[in-house]
Write an enzyme that holds these catalytic residues in place. Structure first.
Site, PDB file in Angstrom:
ATOM      1  N   CYS A   4     -11.986  -8.316  11.095  1.00 15.29           N
ATOM      2  CA  CYS A   4     -10.992  -7.508  11.796  1.00 15.29           C
ATOM      3  C   CYS A   4     -11.576  -6.217  12.358  1.00 15.29           C
ATOM      4  CB  CYS A   4      -9.790  -7.215  10.888  1.00 15.29           C
ATOM      5  SG  CYS A   4     -10.200  -6.436   9.315  1.00 15.29           S
ATOM      6  N   LYS A  40      -2.848  -7.896  11.057  1.00 14.82           N
ATOM      7  CA  LYS A  40      -4.150  -7.620  11.665  1.00 14.82           C
ATOM      8  C   LYS A  40      -5.186  -7.214  10.624  1.00 14.82           C
ATOM      9  CE  LYS A  40      -3.198  -2.783  12.964  1.00 14.82           C
ATOM     10  NZ  LYS A  40      -4.258  -2.160  12.135  1.00 14.82           N
ATOM     11  N   ASP A  41      -4.766  -6.810   9.427  1.00 12.06           N
ATOM     12  CA  ASP A  41      -5.699  -6.432   8.363  1.00 12.06           C
ATOM     13  C   ASP A  41      -6.063  -7.612   7.467  1.00 12.06           C
ATOM     14  OD1 ASP A  41      -5.642  -3.767   9.185  1.00 12.06           O
ATOM     15  OD2 ASP A  41      -3.968  -3.272   7.854  1.00 12.06           O
ATOM     16  N   SER A  45       0.660   4.103   1.817  1.00 14.74           N
ATOM     17  CA  SER A  45       0.785   4.926   3.014  1.00 14.74           C
ATOM     18  C   SER A  45       2.210   4.892   3.552  1.00 14.74           C
ATOM     19  CB  SER A  45      -0.171   4.422   4.100  1.00 14.74           C
ATOM     20  OG  SER A  45       0.294   3.189   4.640  1.00 14.74           O
ATOM     21  N   ARG A  50     -10.416   8.445  10.871  1.00 15.20           N
ATOM     22  CA  ARG A  50      -9.745   7.755   9.766  1.00 15.20           C
ATOM     23  C   ARG A  50      -8.477   8.511   9.383  1.00 15.20           C
ATOM     24  NH1 ARG A  50     -11.830   4.532   5.983  1.00 15.20           N
ATOM     25  NH2 ARG A  50      -9.599   4.285   5.564  1.00 15.20           N
ATOM     26  N   GLY A  51      -7.719   7.929   8.464  1.00 11.44           N
ATOM     27  CA  GLY A  51      -6.502   8.568   7.966  1.00 11.44           C
ATOM     28  C   GLY A  51      -5.256   7.885   8.483  1.00 11.44           C
ATOM     29  N   ASN A  52      -4.114   8.249   7.904  1.00 17.17           N
ATOM     30  CA  ASN A  52      -2.863   7.661   8.355  1.00 17.17           C
ATOM     31  C   ASN A  52      -2.458   8.233   9.708  1.00 17.17           C
ATOM     32  OD1 ASN A  52      -1.482  10.152   7.919  1.00 17.17           O
ATOM     33  ND2 ASN A  52      -1.120   9.624   5.784  1.00 17.17           N
ATOM     34  N   ARG A  63       0.847  -1.184   0.000  1.00 19.02           N
ATOM     35  CA  ARG A  63       0.000   0.000   0.000  1.00 19.02           C
ATOM     36  C   ARG A  63       0.889   1.243   0.000  1.00 19.02           C
ATOM     37  NH1 ARG A  63      -3.172  -0.850   5.298  1.00 19.02           N
ATOM     38  NH2 ARG A  63      -3.875   1.263   4.837  1.00 19.02           N
ATOM     39  N   SER A 104     -11.090   1.900  15.557  1.00 20.88           N
ATOM     40  CA  SER A 104     -11.200   0.481  15.882  1.00 20.88           C
ATOM     41  C   SER A 104     -12.307   0.202  16.897  1.00 20.88           C
ATOM     42  CB  SER A 104      -9.867  -0.017  16.449  1.00 20.88           C
ATOM     43  OG  SER A 104     -10.016  -1.248  17.116  1.00 20.88           O
ATOM     44  N   THR A 133      -2.129  12.023   9.939  1.00 23.47           N
ATOM     45  CA  THR A 133      -3.424  12.707   9.876  1.00 23.47           C
ATOM     46  C   THR A 133      -4.149  12.618  11.214  1.00 23.47           C
ATOM     47  OG1 THR A 133      -3.647  12.261   7.512  1.00 23.47           O
ATOM     48  CG2 THR A 133      -5.663  12.751   8.728  1.00 23.47           C
ATOM     49  N   ARG A 134      -4.140  11.433  11.813  1.00 26.12           N
ATOM     50  CA  ARG A 134      -4.843  11.255  13.085  1.00 26.12           C
ATOM     51  C   ARG A 134      -4.191  12.080  14.194  1.00 26.12           C
ATOM     52  NH1 ARG A 134      -6.939   4.964  13.273  1.00 26.12           N
ATOM     53  NH2 ARG A 134      -7.020   4.653  11.019  1.00 26.12           N
ATOM     54  N   ARG A 146     -12.725  -2.546  18.407  1.00 27.36           N
ATOM     55  CA  ARG A 146     -12.065  -3.302  19.480  1.00 27.36           C
ATOM     56  C   ARG A 146     -11.508  -2.351  20.525  1.00 27.36           C
ATOM     57  NH1 ARG A 146      -6.876  -3.645  20.588  1.00 27.36           N
ATOM     58  NH2 ARG A 146      -6.379  -2.670  18.592  1.00 27.36           N
ATOM     59  N   ARG A 147     -10.837  -1.306  20.082  1.00 31.29           N
ATOM     60  CA  ARG A 147     -10.271  -0.348  21.027  1.00 31.29           C
ATOM     61  C   ARG A 147     -11.367   0.392  21.780  1.00 31.29           C
ATOM     62  NH1 ARG A 147      -6.110   1.462  16.484  1.00 31.29           N
ATOM     63  NH2 ARG A 147      -4.345   0.093  16.988  1.00 31.29           N
ATOM     64  N   THR A 150     -10.461   6.976  17.606  1.00 29.74           N
ATOM     65  CA  THR A 150      -9.930   5.699  17.138  1.00 29.74           C
ATOM     66  C   THR A 150     -10.894   5.102  16.128  1.00 29.74           C
ATOM     67  OG1 THR A 150      -9.349   3.417  17.726  1.00 29.74           O
ATOM     68  CG2 THR A 150     -10.953   4.521  19.134  1.00 29.74           C
TER      69      THR A 150
END
Length: 313
Positions: free
Chosen positions: A241, A81-82, A13, A147-149, A11, A127, A152-153, A129-130, A125
């Site tokens: 996931c 994890k993805d 990123s 969202r975002g890399n 990818r 996620s 960005t976050r 799960r988080r 977040t």
């Protein structure tokens, strides 16, 4: 050896290219094979939808898999994890690299730790799960999707949109942003996503034992056993996931210890279990069996219902 460098699909990123370059360098160091990166855009990278809307499973890997199957690349590197737990027709995981730190990390305004965040503080977040596990720890905070890399976050904190974000420690390390970490969640507080911190090298199954057999040089047996146990839990729960499922296994003194948790999205209900097994003999088979047994215990306590309810929200 071919004069043409091996083509590693990744990818685009910063995090993906950083971790893919690390794998490429390890392959070259251990086998002498030259590797070049092929940058590929996935749907998960360009859509603005949140992970729960996307369904999670495969959105970051399908474009890479299409390139593998068409011959556009020789192998791909994924954040494990993805990666969906179901096998992909015609493809094989040729290697799982030595796992980096699997924990989750908090990056907060003014250097605050999680316990120091004031009631009502906004934590970002993407996620579920988080969110579920954080809500179980601090139901007085506000959790919002983001969202975002990583860059960005983290920028959302400086912009005042959120007071903190939670990201994978390993990912922050790979992009050189550990200075932003203000707290780290131990597994006793928050279990990571199955496979978090590990990287998978995927290729055509027909080539894994043939001209790409050299990929096995970067495989790490202990990590493979641990993540096999974790991902088996996820598969047995029929959870993607994006599900609120945490699992973490580690090998110590010849035993594989597995911990898992399924937590309701608001943190109000949880099923947590732990089991261990000796790693002698067939470690992969032992890891799969351990994951299945633990998942079945959790299903007996209602974990599958929590997963199903979360998917409907």
């Amino acid at each position: 050896m071919s004069d043409r460098p091996a083509r590693l699909g990744t990818r685009r990123s910063p995090m993906a290219t950083s971790q893919s370059q690390a794998v490429a360098d390890a392959i070259t160091d251990r086998t002498g094979t030259r590797v070049e990166l092929e940058l590929i855009t996935s749907y998960g990278d360009v859509t603005q939808a949140h992970l729960t809307q996307l369904g999670g499973t495969g959105v970051f890997v399908n474009s890479l898999r299409e390139q593998l199957l068409s011959g556009g690349i020789d192998f791909a590197v994924h954040s494990l994890k993805d990666l969906p737990t179901a096998p992909a027709d015609g493809l094989a995981i040729a290697a799982i690299t030595d796992r980096d730190d699997p924990r989750d990390a908090l990056c907060a305004r003014d250097g605050r730790k999680f316990s120091d965040l004031p009631p009502g503080a906004v934590v970002g977040t993407g996620s579920p799960r988080r969110v579920a596990q954080l809500a179980a720890l601090r139901p007085d905070l506000t959790y919002v999707p983001i969202r975002g890399n990583a860059g960005t976050r983290l920028g959302r904190i400086a912009e005042g949109e959120v007071d903190a974000v939670v990201l994978a420690y390993a990912g922050l390390a790979r992009v050189g942003r550990l200075d932003d970490v203000t707290d780290v969640f131990e597994p006793e507080q928050m279990l990571p996503a199955p496979g978090q911190g590990a990287l998978a090298v995927e290729c055509l199954a027909s080539r894994a034992d043939g001209d790409l057999a050299y990929l096995a040089a970067v495989d790490h047996a202990a990590t493979r056993a641990a993540v096999t146990a974790e991902r088996t839990v996820l598969a047995e729960l029929e959870a993607g996931c994006a599900a609120p499922v945490g699992a973490y296994a580690e090998v110590h003194d010849g035993r594989l210890r597995l911990r898992a948790a399924v937590v309701a999205p608001d943190g109000s209900e949880a099923v947590r279990r732990e089991r261990s097994v000796g790693t002698g003999g067939d470690a992969a088979a032992a890891a799969s069996s351990l994951g299945r047994e633990l998942a079945r215990e959790m299903i007996g306590e209602g974990a599958d219902r929590i997963v199903a309810d979360a998917a409907e929200e």
